[in-house]
Structure formats: C-alpha cells, structure tokens
Write an enzyme that holds these catalytic residues in place. Structure first.
Site, short mmCIF file in Angstrom:
data_model
loop_
_atom_site.label_atom_id
_atom_site.label_comp_id
_atom_site.label_asym_id
_atom_site.label_seq_id
_atom_site.Cartn_x
_atom_site.Cartn_y
_atom_site.Cartn_z
N ASN A 13 49.67 33.64 -8.06
CA ASN A 13 48.26 33.21 -7.91
C ASN A 13 48.05 31.95 -8.53
O ASN A 13 48.08 31.73 -9.71
CB ASN A 13 47.40 34.08 -8.87
CG ASN A 13 45.86 33.81 -8.91
OD1 ASN A 13 45.57 32.75 -8.16
ND2 ASN A 13 45.26 34.43 -9.48
N LYS A 15 45.63 30.07 -8.59
CA LYS A 15 44.26 29.40 -9.15
C LYS A 15 43.86 28.00 -8.61
O LYS A 15 44.50 27.85 -7.49
CB LYS A 15 44.12 29.53 -10.49
CG LYS A 15 44.73 30.94 -11.00
CD LYS A 15 44.55 31.36 -12.26
CE LYS A 15 45.01 32.79 -12.68
NZ LYS A 15 44.59 33.35 -13.90
N HIS A 99 39.26 38.82 -7.99
CA HIS A 99 39.92 38.40 -9.32
C HIS A 99 39.06 38.29 -10.52
O HIS A 99 37.82 37.88 -10.16
CB HIS A 99 40.65 37.19 -9.05
CG HIS A 99 41.46 36.78 -10.13
ND1 HIS A 99 40.81 35.91 -11.16
CD2 HIS A 99 42.57 36.84 -10.52
CE1 HIS A 99 42.18 35.81 -12.14
NE2 HIS A 99 43.11 36.40 -11.72
N GLU A 101 38.49 36.31 -12.51
CA GLU A 101 37.88 34.77 -12.89
C GLU A 101 36.56 34.61 -11.73
O GLU A 101 35.57 34.02 -11.92
CB GLU A 101 38.79 33.63 -12.49
CG GLU A 101 39.71 33.60 -13.91
CD GLU A 101 41.03 33.11 -13.40
OE1 GLU A 101 41.33 32.64 -12.56
OE2 GLU A 101 42.00 33.38 -14.54
N GLU A 171 44.75 44.29 -13.58
CA GLU A 171 44.83 42.94 -14.34
C GLU A 171 43.77 43.17 -15.64
O GLU A 171 42.49 42.86 -15.41
CB GLU A 171 44.20 41.71 -13.61
CG GLU A 171 45.30 41.32 -12.51
CD GLU A 171 45.52 39.92 -12.26
OE1 GLU A 171 46.55 39.38 -12.34
OE2 GLU A 171 44.26 39.36 -12.14
N GLY A 177 45.74 34.89 -18.65
CA GLY A 177 45.75 33.37 -19.07
C GLY A 177 45.57 33.18 -20.75
O GLY A 177 45.30 32.35 -21.30
N SER A 217 49.39 37.56 -17.96
CA SER A 217 50.48 37.00 -18.91
C SER A 217 51.84 37.64 -18.64
O SER A 217 52.65 37.54 -19.57
CB SER A 217 50.12 37.01 -20.18
OG SER A 217 48.82 36.24 -20.37
P1 PGA Z 1 48.34 35.02 -15.95
O1 PGA Z 1 47.11 35.20 -14.67
O2 PGA Z 1 49.58 35.29 -15.58
O3 PGA Z 1 48.01 33.45 -16.34
O4 PGA Z 1 47.68 35.58 -16.92
C1 PGA Z 1 47.24 36.28 -13.95
C2 PGA Z 1 46.22 36.39 -12.75
O5 PGA Z 1 45.12 35.91 -13.39
O6 PGA Z 1 46.46 36.71 -11.77
#
Ligand code: PGA
Length: 255
Positions: A13, A15, A99, A101, A171, A177, A217
């Site tokens: 992803n 982003k 997601h 976010e 998630e 993140g 992560s």
């Molecule tokens: P990350 O993001 O691996 O940077 O924690 C995962 C995601 O948001 O899908």
C-alpha cells in the site's frame, strides 16, 4: 479447506507516495527481485495518477497494480472521486477499501466502506477490505466484538459468490505506521475471529476459503513469523512496500 489451499496475497500500500516516474523506477527495481515467486500474488496499490506508469513498468511480470480507494457511485457529481468503471477500464483489478487512514482522516464509515465494496464487486474488482481495532478497544478487551461488527457491517449485502473476490486485511490501527506490530499470536487470533464472523454470515466453507491478510508494520524481519500463522494469509504492507529489498524479503517469506 485449510491455509495451504487459500490464496496468499502480499500487497503493498503505497499510500501518498511515488510520483509516476518514481513508481516506474521502483517497479523496475523490484520486478526482478520478485520474479518467479509464485507462492503468492504480488500487488502494489498506487495513487490514481501513478497507476498507469506502474502498470506499464509491471507489464509482463507477476506484479499487479491496484488502487487505494474507489467511489460507490457509477458516475456523477462527486468531485475528486473515481469510479470502479474508471478503474476497470484502466485495467485495475485490486482496490483497497476502508483503510484506517480513510476512516480516520476522511470520514469513511462502515456504511461508506460497505457501499464502496459493493460497487467495486459489482464492477468485477477484487476488494482488499481493511478493518481493525484501535488501541483503546484492544486494551478494553473488545477486539473480537469490534472486528466482528466491522466484518458484518462492511460486508452487508455482499453475496457468498462475491466473497471469492474479497480479501480481508486485518489491520490493528495501533500498529499502522507506528513500528508496533501485533504479535504473531495476536494477529493469528484476530484473523481467526474475523474468520469466525465470516462463518456466521456465510458458513464455514466461505470463511475457510477467504484470504485474510495481516497489516501493520509488517516488515522484512517479522514477516516470516506472522505469515507462518494458520490464519494469516498474506500481508498488506505500507512502509516496507516502498523499499524494494524489504518488500522482496516479505515476498520470500510468503513462499
Ligand atoms: P505500515 O502500513 O506497514 O506502514 O504499518 C500498513 C498499512 O497501512 O496498510
């Protein structure tokens, strides 16, 4: 059906990262590193404007390029949005929906996630549906209730047949993140709880056939342990999907 029969999907992803030229360079770098790794599907979900460049670079490889969101209407007065038909006409099959976010910063709710999911499925796309608890919910011991509720609300009206085109990404919001990762045991347990919720809706067979990824992560160091768990069928990877060598190591761990 058991884990061995489920489709394993390692999806990046990106982003809001990578311009078209940066995406081209990245795909050219990662392509040889993941070539022939047939133990999993390899996907990168890209910003809309970067999709075409990434697709061109990925042509003829085992890499698919997906989108990071899609609108629920076929067309109309929705400034700034993109429809499923627009994506499919561009050859995009995978799309991330829900997601955290989007839920956190852009007012996405289970109702809009559900509407987007149905629109994408009706257009023949494969949905990577994201859900997961926030830290306070985990600390309160209500993770099962939260992921079960999200699973049911986000998939309301989705048929058992359509579930063939649904991948769920578990998630935990507190792990995204942040450098914090769910332990393999936590990831496995919660993916199992999501599978239980699927079984309640669709029956055990559909639940056992559904790919459930872990995201939050995941990196080159922890991927092998997470992916070894019986309920974890892949990963949705943010930060580590921007570094070719790290992403390659995760794909290797999925073989
Ligand atoms: P990350 O993001 O691996 O940077 O924690 C995962 C995601 O948001 O899908």
């Amino acid at each position: 059906m058991n884990k061995a029969k489920r489709k394993v999907v390692i999806a990046g992803n990106w982003k809001m990262n990578f311009t078209p030229s940066e995406a081209t360079a990245f795909i050219n770098e990662v392509k040889p590193l993941v070539a022939g790794k047939n133990g999993c599907e390899v996907v990168f979900c890209a910003p809309y404007v970067t999709i075409a460049a990434a697709q061109a670079a990925a042509q003829g490889s085992n890499i698919s390029i997906g989108a990071e969101n899609v609108h629920f209407a076929e067309k109309g007065a929705y400034t700034g949005e993109v429809s499923a038909k627009m994506l499919t006409e561009c050859g995009v099959k995978y799309v991330i929906i829900g997601h955290s976010e989007r839920r956190q910063y852009f007012g996405e709710t289970d109702a809009t996630v559900n509407a987007r999911t149905k629109a994408a499925l009706e257009a023949g796309m494969t949905v990577i549906l994201c859900l997961g608890e926030v830290k306070e919910q985990r600390l309160s011991g209500i993770t099962r209730e939260i992921v079960s509720m999200q699973t049911k609300l986000d998939l309301e009206g989705v048929t058992a047949e359509q579930m063939k085109n649904v991948i769920i990404a578990y998630e935990p919001v507190w792990a995204i993140g942040t450098g914090l990762t769910a332990t393999p045991e936590q990831a496995d347990e919660t993916c199992g709880q999501i599978r239980d919720a699927l079984a309640e809706i669709y029956g055990r067979d559909v639940a056992e056939a559904t790919t459930i990824q872990y995201g939050g992560s995941m990196n080159e160091k922890n991927a092998a342990e997470l992916l070894a768990k019986p309920n974890v069928d892949g990963g949705l990877i943010g930060g580590a999907s921007l570094v070719a060598e790290k992403f390659k190591a995760i794909v290797d761990a999925a073989q």
